[in-house]
Write a protein that holds these residues in place. Sequence first.
Motif: not given
Length: 262
Positions: A183-191, A205-210, A212-219
């Motif tokens: 749950x924390x990884x959801x709210x502390x990411x760019x999802x 904190x968001x950039x440390x979440x693994x 965030x990068x994948x979500x941004x690149x998928x978009x």
Amino acid sequence: MLPLDSRQRSLVWELTKRDVLGRYRGASFGVLWSLISPFLMLMVYTLAFGFILKSRWPGTSGSTQDFALILFAGLSVHGFFAECLTRAPQLILSNVNYVKRVVFPLQMLSWSMMLSAAFHLSMNLLVLLLLKWVWHGEIYWTVALLPLVMLPMLALAVAVSWLVSALAVYFRDVGQFVGVLAAAMLFLSSAIVPVDSVPESYRWVFHLNPLTLIIDQVREVVIWGRTPNWGALVVYGVGVLIFAWVSYRVFDRLRRGFADVL
């Protein structure tokens, strides 16, 4: 990551197929639910965030459809990783027979779980592409790069599963902790929110979440039709490989005591 020989690949395939089909056993529509469910969820996101809350994504056209697609892309990536993370503590605990009675490559359980989750992720992304084509009338060629973007995340899911499943045999509290972590990884990411909208002092904190990068690149490749940040993905991939090696070493060392604990 460890290479799989032909026998191991066959085993992983059978375990994955059993896992996927078992989830829909007894349902009238069977595996079709893997397509129906993400479609219904996308409609719910569109209604709740787009029409009721009237949320909009900064830097876009501001349309409800755009926001729904952007949000669904992020939630699909998180959903994949969250499924692997929350199922990992039970991988060994729920397969005691494999530990005590037969000689079984226990590390293969993580592969089959990841591939099962990846199957449902692919169905989510298929619905995402279909709705993008219906609403916008186009699908960018960069979609072909999606497997390369997702590859580091698939490897990370296996590596995390090795570590978590092994630790959960000795520390049962791990199963309670991973739900909170997911749950924390959801709210502390760019999802849900773009990192640029977060106060600068908290962005690390968001950039440390693994995720965030994948979500941004998928978009980037699906929503906006841009090529991914290859440099960042290479660094990410190298980090995942190192983490996977460490995780497997821990798994291999701890597995020697599984039978005694279970």
